[in-house]
Design a protein around this motif. Structure first.
Motif, PDB file in Angstrom:
ATOM      1  N   PHE A 294       0.830  -1.194   0.000  1.00 54.86           N
ATOM      2  CA  PHE A 294       0.000   0.000   0.000  1.00 54.86           C
ATOM      3  C   PHE A 294       0.874   1.257   0.000  1.00 54.86           C
ATOM      4  CE2 PHE A 294      -2.765  -3.031   2.446  1.00 54.86           C
ATOM      5  CZ  PHE A 294      -3.629  -3.276   1.389  1.00 54.86           C
ATOM      6  N   VAL A 295       0.424   2.268  -0.733  1.00 51.63           N
ATOM      7  CA  VAL A 295       1.064   3.578  -0.737  1.00 51.63           C
ATOM      8  C   VAL A 295       0.038   4.577  -0.221  1.00 51.63           C
ATOM      9  CG1 VAL A 295       2.059   5.414  -2.145  1.00 51.63           C
ATOM     10  CG2 VAL A 295       2.611   3.036  -2.640  1.00 51.63           C
ATOM     11  N   ASN A 296       0.353   5.233   0.885  1.00 53.42           N
ATOM     12  CA  ASN A 296      -0.542   6.218   1.489  1.00 53.42           C
ATOM     13  C   ASN A 296      -0.017   7.620   1.219  1.00 53.42           C
ATOM     14  OD1 ASN A 296      -2.463   4.428   2.997  1.00 53.42           O
ATOM     15  ND2 ASN A 296      -0.559   3.758   3.942  1.00 53.42           N
TER      16      ASN A 296
ATOM     17  N   ARG B 240     -11.923   5.969  -6.657  1.00 54.72           N
ATOM     18  CA  ARG B 240     -11.300   4.651  -6.635  1.00 54.72           C
ATOM     19  C   ARG B 240     -11.150   4.129  -8.056  1.00 54.72           C
ATOM     20  NH1 ARG B 240     -14.905   1.227  -2.612  1.00 54.72           N
ATOM     21  NH2 ARG B 240     -13.717  -0.424  -3.658  1.00 54.72           N
ATOM     22  N   GLY B 241      -9.998   3.497  -8.312  1.00 53.48           N
ATOM     23  CA  GLY B 241      -9.729   2.941  -9.629  1.00 53.48           C
ATOM     24  C   GLY B 241      -8.826   3.788 -10.495  1.00 53.48           C
TER      25      GLY B 241
ATOM     26  N   GLY C 296       0.025   1.777 -10.071  1.00 52.00           N
ATOM     27  CA  GLY C 296      -0.945   1.148  -9.187  1.00 52.00           C
ATOM     28  C   GLY C 296      -2.285   1.824  -9.350  1.00 52.00           C
ATOM     29  N   ARG C 297      -3.221   1.516  -8.453  1.00 51.69           N
ATOM     30  CA  ARG C 297      -4.554   2.113  -8.525  1.00 51.69           C
ATOM     31  C   ARG C 297      -5.024   2.534  -7.144  1.00 51.69           C
ATOM     32  NH1 ARG C 297      -6.964   1.914 -13.311  1.00 51.69           N
ATOM     33  NH2 ARG C 297      -6.173   0.474 -14.905  1.00 51.69           N
ATOM     34  N   ILE C 298      -5.805   3.603  -7.121  1.00 52.28           N
ATOM     35  CA  ILE C 298      -6.401   4.051  -5.865  1.00 52.28           C
ATOM     36  C   ILE C 298      -7.440   3.031  -5.419  1.00 52.28           C
ATOM     37  CG2 ILE C 298      -7.852   5.815  -4.785  1.00 52.28           C
ATOM     38  CD1 ILE C 298      -6.515   7.887  -6.545  1.00 52.28           C
ATOM     39  N   THR C 299      -7.301   2.545  -4.206  1.00 49.44           N
ATOM     40  CA  THR C 299      -8.222   1.529  -3.695  1.00 49.44           C
ATOM     41  C   THR C 299      -9.032   2.013  -2.503  1.00 49.44           C
ATOM     42  OG1 THR C 299      -6.340   0.629  -2.447  1.00 49.44           O
ATOM     43  CG2 THR C 299      -6.902  -0.444  -4.533  1.00 49.44           C
TER      44      THR C 299
ATOM     45  N   ASN D 154      -6.447  18.258   4.406  1.00 45.25           N
ATOM     46  CA  ASN D 154      -6.042  17.261   3.423  1.00 45.25           C
ATOM     47  C   ASN D 154      -6.841  15.990   3.630  1.00 45.25           C
ATOM     48  OD1 ASN D 154      -4.126  18.956   2.310  1.00 45.25           O
ATOM     49  ND2 ASN D 154      -2.450  18.123   3.511  1.00 45.25           N
ATOM     50  N   ILE D 155      -6.917  15.189   2.591  1.00 48.68           N
ATOM     51  CA  ILE D 155      -7.606  13.910   2.675  1.00 48.68           C
ATOM     52  C   ILE D 155      -6.620  12.789   2.368  1.00 48.68           C
ATOM     53  CG2 ILE D 155      -8.387  14.000   0.264  1.00 48.68           C
ATOM     54  CD1 ILE D 155     -10.978  12.620   1.286  1.00 48.68           C
ATOM     55  N   ARG D 156      -6.681  11.717   3.155  1.00 51.96           N
ATOM     56  CA  ARG D 156      -5.760  10.596   2.995  1.00 51.96           C
ATOM     57  C   ARG D 156      -6.284   9.649   1.918  1.00 51.96           C
ATOM     58  NH1 ARG D 156      -1.946   9.584   6.733  1.00 51.96           N
ATOM     59  NH2 ARG D 156      -2.098   7.352   6.334  1.00 51.96           N
ATOM     60  N   VAL D 157      -5.382   9.238   1.052  1.00 59.51           N
ATOM     61  CA  VAL D 157      -5.717   8.342  -0.055  1.00 59.51           C
ATOM     62  C   VAL D 157      -4.766   7.159  -0.011  1.00 59.51           C
ATOM     63  CG1 VAL D 157      -5.999   8.157  -2.562  1.00 59.51           C
ATOM     64  CG2 VAL D 157      -6.457  10.340  -1.413  1.00 59.51           C
ATOM     65  N   GLN D 158      -5.276   5.982  -0.346  1.00 61.73           N
ATOM     66  CA  GLN D 158      -4.448   4.777  -0.368  1.00 61.73           C
ATOM     67  C   GLN D 158      -4.496   4.134  -1.753  1.00 61.73           C
ATOM     68  OE1 GLN D 158      -5.308   0.755   1.693  1.00 61.73           O
ATOM     69  NE2 GLN D 158      -3.919   1.810   3.105  1.00 61.73           N
ATOM     70  N   ALA D 159      -3.324   3.811  -2.273  1.00 63.93           N
ATOM     71  CA  ALA D 159      -3.217   3.104  -3.551  1.00 63.93           C
ATOM     72  C   ALA D 159      -2.562   1.753  -3.318  1.00 63.93           C
ATOM     73  CB  ALA D 159      -2.399   3.925  -4.546  1.00 63.93           C
ATOM     74  N   THR D 160      -2.925   0.796  -4.124  1.00 65.04           N
ATOM     75  CA  THR D 160      -2.369  -0.554  -4.030  1.00 65.04           C
ATOM     76  C   THR D 160      -1.454  -0.796  -5.214  1.00 65.04           C
ATOM     77  OG1 THR D 160      -4.353  -1.336  -2.903  1.00 65.04           O
ATOM     78  CG2 THR D 160      -2.903  -3.002  -3.838  1.00 65.04           C
TER      79      THR D 160
END
Length: 203
Positions: free
Chosen positions: A28-30, A43-44, A61-64, A76-82
């Motif tokens: 995961f990349v945060n 997402r996606g 990768g893609r935002i999951t 700010n808003i936290r986003v996670q990509a796989t």
């Protein structure tokens, strides 16, 4: 599994760390984005990751996941990509640069951020234009202070929401030394190099 954090024969209590256990593939990349970008991401979407540990390489990768809560302190808003990581080049805790590939491209009018005179009442720039025929500046150029409304900032540039037109010439540096109607001579010999991805030198 990583290095063990206990010695052979050591007595353990409940909750004592024994060994680090990490998922390496996928990984995961945060990262965080300002709240005004929330309407653009979903997402996606594809993200491209680069890091100094892999010079010249880009990992896709893609935002999951998107955190439903905006941070009250930073907005700010936290986003996670796989990311698929079969060779385990990406490691937990590593610093990476993330670029989100948006589905649309917007055309904006951008100028160097150093051209803007920031003020509580309104931001402004100095526009270079020909001197009036009946003025005291002769046949050269003069500057005119123009109030503007700013958009988002990227690298050394800032978008102009209103107040300027494409093709107008603005003073990019040293604008704080000027006054409205002052005669000027355009000299770009010492102009700095503006870029969307500035990389400050260390030291």
């Amino acid at each position: 599994m990583g290095l063990r954090q206990v010695n052979l024969g050591q007595n353990l209590s409940e909750g004592d760390p024994i060994v680090v256990l990490q998922s390496m593939d996928p990984i995961f990349v945060n990262f965080q984005l300002p709240q005004q970008e929330l309407a653009l991401i979903k997402r996606g979407l594809t993200v491209n990751v680069t890091t100094d540990a892999l010079p010249g390489e880009t990992v896709a990768g893609r935002i999951t996941a998107i955190n439903p809560v905006v941070d009250r302190a930073t907005r700010n808003i936290r986003v996670q990509a796989t990311m698929v990581n079969p060779e385990e080049h990406l490691r937990p805790g590593m610093f990476v640069r993330v670029a989100v590939a948006l589905p649309t491209i917007r055309e904006v009018l951008a100028i160097p951020a150093t051209a803007v005179l920031y003020a509580p009442y309104s931001d402004s720039v100095f526009v270079v234009e020909p001197a009036p025929a009946d003025g005291k500046a002769g046949k050269g150029s003069v500057v005119r202070q123009q109030f503007i409304r700013l958009g988002e900032k990227r690298g050394d540039f800032i978008a102009i929401a209103s107040g300027l037109k494409a093709g107008e010439v603005v003073v990019s540096t040293g604008a704080f030394k000027l006054r409205n109607g002052q005669p000027v001579v355009v000299d770009n010999s010492l102009a700095p190099d503006f870029t969307l991805t500035p990389k400050p030198e260390e030291g």
